[in-house]
Design a protein around this motif. Structure first.
Motif, PDB file in Angstrom:
ATOM      1  N   ARG A  65     -33.111  43.308  -0.596  1.00  0.00           N
ATOM      2  CA  ARG A  65     -33.443  43.828   0.731  1.00  0.00           C
ATOM      3  C   ARG A  65     -33.637  42.675   1.712  1.00  0.00           C
ATOM      4  NH1 ARG A  65     -37.978  48.571   0.037  1.00  0.00           N
ATOM      5  NH2 ARG A  65     -36.800  49.978  -1.313  1.00  0.00           N
ATOM      6  N   GLY A  66     -33.089  42.851   2.911  1.00  0.00           N
ATOM      7  CA  GLY A  66     -33.280  41.868   3.960  1.00  0.00           C
ATOM      8  C   GLY A  66     -32.113  40.912   4.100  1.00  0.00           C
ATOM      9  N   ILE A  67     -32.038  40.272   5.252  1.00  0.00           N
ATOM     10  CA  ILE A  67     -31.045  39.241   5.539  1.00  0.00           C
ATOM     11  C   ILE A  67     -31.744  38.138   6.316  1.00  0.00           C
ATOM     12  CG2 ILE A  67     -29.121  40.899   5.574  1.00  0.00           C
ATOM     13  CD1 ILE A  67     -29.224  40.750   8.644  1.00  0.00           C
ATOM     14  N   GLU A  68     -31.025  37.102   6.641  1.00  0.00           N
ATOM     15  CA  GLU A  68     -31.580  36.073   7.521  1.00  0.00           C
ATOM     16  C   GLU A  68     -30.602  35.800   8.664  1.00  0.00           C
ATOM     17  OE1 GLU A  68     -32.438  32.960   4.813  1.00  0.00           O
ATOM     18  OE2 GLU A  68     -30.348  32.397   4.489  1.00  0.00           O
ATOM     19  N   TYR A  69     -31.114  35.180   9.722  1.00  0.00           N
ATOM     20  CA  TYR A  69     -30.274  34.846  10.863  1.00  0.00           C
ATOM     21  C   TYR A  69     -30.165  33.323  10.954  1.00  0.00           C
ATOM     22  CZ  TYR A  69     -30.259  39.664  12.387  1.00  0.00           C
ATOM     23  OH  TYR A  69     -30.057  41.021  12.451  1.00  0.00           O
ATOM     24  N   VAL A  70     -28.944  32.866  11.090  1.00  0.00           N
ATOM     25  CA  VAL A  70     -28.702  31.418  11.123  1.00  0.00           C
ATOM     26  C   VAL A  70     -27.854  31.062  12.341  1.00  0.00           C
ATOM     27  CG1 VAL A  70     -28.854  31.220   8.606  1.00  0.00           C
ATOM     28  CG2 VAL A  70     -26.634  31.610   9.692  1.00  0.00           C
ATOM     29  N   ARG A  71     -27.983  29.809  12.758  1.00  0.00           N
ATOM     30  CA  ARG A  71     -27.183  29.280  13.871  1.00  0.00           C
ATOM     31  C   ARG A  71     -26.244  28.231  13.292  1.00  0.00           C
ATOM     32  NH1 ARG A  71     -30.586  27.554  18.923  1.00  0.00           N
ATOM     33  NH2 ARG A  71     -31.030  29.797  18.755  1.00  0.00           N
ATOM     34  N   PHE A  72     -24.964  28.535  13.312  1.00  0.00           N
ATOM     35  CA  PHE A  72     -23.997  27.636  12.677  1.00  0.00           C
ATOM     36  C   PHE A  72     -23.700  26.408  13.548  1.00  0.00           C
ATOM     37  CE2 PHE A  72     -23.206  31.774  10.721  1.00  0.00           C
ATOM     38  CZ  PHE A  72     -23.261  31.428   9.383  1.00  0.00           C
ATOM     39  N   ARG A  73     -23.765  26.576  14.859  1.00  0.00           N
ATOM     40  CA  ARG A  73     -23.608  25.441  15.773  1.00  0.00           C
ATOM     41  C   ARG A  73     -24.745  25.450  16.772  1.00  0.00           C
ATOM     42  NH1 ARG A  73     -17.302  25.828  17.430  1.00  0.00           N
ATOM     43  NH2 ARG A  73     -17.980  27.996  17.766  1.00  0.00           N
ATOM     44  N   LYS A  74     -25.053  24.302  17.329  1.00  0.00           N
ATOM     45  CA  LYS A  74     -26.268  24.102  18.115  1.00  0.00           C
ATOM     46  C   LYS A  74     -26.439  25.106  19.240  1.00  0.00           C
ATOM     47  CE  LYS A  74     -28.858  20.532  20.575  1.00  0.00           C
ATOM     48  NZ  LYS A  74     -28.864  19.107  21.012  1.00  0.00           N
ATOM     49  N   HIS A  75     -25.416  25.390  19.987  1.00  0.00           N
ATOM     50  CA  HIS A  75     -25.547  26.237  21.167  1.00  0.00           C
ATOM     51  C   HIS A  75     -25.084  27.680  20.927  1.00  0.00           C
ATOM     52  CE1 HIS A  75     -26.699  22.772  23.519  1.00  0.00           C
ATOM     53  NE2 HIS A  75     -25.608  22.119  23.109  1.00  0.00           N
ATOM     54  N   PRO A  80     -26.193  37.119  11.822  1.00  0.00           N
ATOM     55  CA  PRO A  80     -26.694  37.629  10.541  1.00  0.00           C
ATOM     56  C   PRO A  80     -25.982  36.958   9.368  1.00  0.00           C
ATOM     57  CG  PRO A  80     -25.276  39.251  11.602  1.00  0.00           C
ATOM     58  CD  PRO A  80     -25.496  38.154  12.608  1.00  0.00           C
ATOM     59  N   SER A  81     -26.739  36.666   8.329  1.00  0.00           N
ATOM     60  CA  SER A  81     -26.182  36.006   7.147  1.00  0.00           C
ATOM     61  C   SER A  81     -26.916  36.506   5.906  1.00  0.00           C
ATOM     62  CB  SER A  81     -26.341  34.487   7.264  1.00  0.00           C
ATOM     63  OG  SER A  81     -25.920  33.837   6.083  1.00  0.00           O
ATOM     64  N   ILE A 240     -21.684  32.759  -5.914  1.00  0.00           N
ATOM     65  CA  ILE A 240     -20.510  32.130  -5.301  1.00  0.00           C
ATOM     66  C   ILE A 240     -20.381  32.482  -3.816  1.00  0.00           C
ATOM     67  CG2 ILE A 240     -19.224  31.899  -7.446  1.00  0.00           C
ATOM     68  CD1 ILE A 240     -17.692  34.442  -6.741  1.00  0.00           C
ATOM     69  N   ASN A 241     -21.040  33.559  -3.379  1.00  0.00           N
ATOM     70  CA  ASN A 241     -21.056  33.884  -1.957  1.00  0.00           C
ATOM     71  C   ASN A 241     -22.120  34.942  -1.708  1.00  0.00           C
ATOM     72  OD1 ASN A 241     -19.874  36.608  -2.185  1.00  0.00           O
ATOM     73  ND2 ASN A 241     -17.999  35.521  -2.750  1.00  0.00           N
ATOM     74  N   CYS A 242     -22.430  35.176  -0.449  1.00  0.00           N
ATOM     75  CA  CYS A 242     -23.415  36.202  -0.099  1.00  0.00           C
ATOM     76  C   CYS A 242     -23.127  36.683   1.320  1.00  0.00           C
ATOM     77  CB  CYS A 242     -24.838  35.657  -0.205  1.00  0.00           C
ATOM     78  SG  CYS A 242     -26.118  36.914  -0.050  1.00  0.00           S
ATOM     79  N   ALA A 243     -23.221  37.975   1.551  1.00  0.00           N
ATOM     80  CA  ALA A 243     -22.912  38.547   2.864  1.00  0.00           C
ATOM     81  C   ALA A 243     -23.983  39.551   3.275  1.00  0.00           C
ATOM     82  CB  ALA A 243     -21.549  39.236   2.835  1.00  0.00           C
ATOM     83  N   PRO A 244     -24.196  39.714   4.584  1.00  0.00           N
ATOM     84  CA  PRO A 244     -25.156  40.705   5.070  1.00  0.00           C
ATOM     85  C   PRO A 244     -24.503  42.077   5.222  1.00  0.00           C
ATOM     86  CG  PRO A 244     -24.349  39.417   6.915  1.00  0.00           C
ATOM     87  CD  PRO A 244     -23.655  38.885   5.683  1.00  0.00           C
ATOM     88  N   TYR A 245     -25.245  43.130   4.876  1.00  0.00           N
ATOM     89  CA  TYR A 245     -24.766  44.505   5.026  1.00  0.00           C
ATOM     90  C   TYR A 245     -25.846  45.332   5.722  1.00  0.00           C
ATOM     91  CZ  TYR A 245     -20.877  43.644   1.798  1.00  0.00           C
ATOM     92  OH  TYR A 245     -19.738  43.172   1.201  1.00  0.00           O
ATOM     93  N   ARG A 246     -25.425  46.437   6.313  1.00  0.00           N
ATOM     94  CA  ARG A 246     -26.377  47.389   6.907  1.00  0.00           C
ATOM     95  C   ARG A 246     -26.064  48.773   6.379  1.00  0.00           C
ATOM     96  NH1 ARG A 246     -27.545  46.330  12.834  1.00  0.00           N
ATOM     97  NH2 ARG A 246     -28.940  44.870  11.796  1.00  0.00           N
TER      98      ARG A 246
END
Length: 285
Positions: A65-75, A80-81, A240-246
């Motif tokens: 349960r749950g996801i996280e939010y990430v910023r891949f580039r500075k601006h 969602p990830s 090997i990978n992970c993705a967000p779902y709703r």
């Protein structure tokens, strides 16, 4: 015969699993009596043809349960990830209670389909879920506990046994006991469960592990094609990978499991009696 016989091998009764479960839940959990020891030995003696080999490189799913939010580039805005690889594996020595593990004992629960693993975490509509794919690092030998799923041990017993007392054959008792074992593992786990309910399957999982198995495979209650896999060593698979779902919705299915009760109909005479009684009370005033 009131004790299971591993030498033959033969279960004492088609109810042997439930007798075992009652003993370890309510009587002696950690120091086994002769009945429990005999049941465990008979289970191992009747394991024939339940070995399944999972190939190295096979990919399964795992949900949290749950996801996280990430910023891949500075601006860039946060996106969602799925959770990190470390978070998608059970934490060593901090595992919660499950069907195949006691509290603190880490077991890696996986599933064969997306629907299976997402459903197993009991999400609500609109919930965010992280789903990872994990690849097996080596070939694994597991116990197949899917054969009796959805069947009834009671229903597998000939009617003559209950009506005329016809003795059951060794094969009939064995089939009924394994149906109960299979269904014991596939029962859904919820936070409201009494953790004592897990004890019988936790014990059997440790017995299978001690017998040299790497895990167990059992049917999921969610979807006809889905399987659950519990690996005794979480390091036997890599994320090997992970993705967000709703979660967008649910499909609910149900069966009536008992007879409907009805409110008794009020007869005309009973209505007349109540009316008369009311009239008498008024007259008494």
């Amino acid at each position: 015969m009131d004790t299971d016989n591993p030498e033959k091998p033969e279960f004492a009764s088609y109810r042997s699993y439930w007798d075992f479960a009652k003993r370890v839940r309510f009587q002696q959990r950690y120091v086994w009596d002769e009945h429990v020891k005999a049941f465990i030995a008979t289970v191992l003696a009747t394991l024939k043809d339940r070995d399944v080999l999972l190939r190295r490189g096979t990919v399964f799913f795992r949900a949290q349960r749950g996801i996280e939010y990430v910023r891949f580039r500075k601006h860039d805005p946060d996106e969602p990830s799925g959770y990190s690889a470390a978070r998608m594996k059970p934490r060593p020595n901090r595992a919660t209670e499950g069907r195949a593990n006691a509290s603190g004992v880490s077991v890696l629960y996986l599933g064969s389909t997306l629907q299976t693993v997402i459903s197993e975490v009991r999400p609500w509509v609109g919930a965010d879920i992280s789903v990872a794919q994990l690849k097996l690092k080596r070939r694994l030998k597991v116990v197949d506990l899917s054969r009796g799923h959805g069947r009834s041990a009671f229903g597998s017993i000939p009617l003559g046994h209950f009506l005329q007392g016809t003795p059951l054959t060794l094969e009939q008792k064995e089939a009924a006991v394994w149906i109960d074992i299979d269904n014991g593992f596939s029962q859904p786990v919820t936070l409201s469960d009494d953790t004592a309910d897990y004890v019988p399957t936790q014990i059997l999982a440790e017995v299978f592990k001690n017998a040299g198995y790497d895990g167990i495979v059992y049917k999921s209650q969610f979807g006809e094609k889905g399987y659950n896999i519990a690996l005794f060593n979480p390091d036997d698979a890599n994320v090997i990978n992970c993705a967000p779902y709703r979660v967008e919705g649910f499909e609910v299915s149900f069966d009536q499991i008992g007879n409907r009760w009805f409110v008794p109909k009020r007869t005309r005479s009973s209505k007349a009696k109540r009316k008369m009684a009311g009239s008498r009370r008024k007259a008494g005033k």
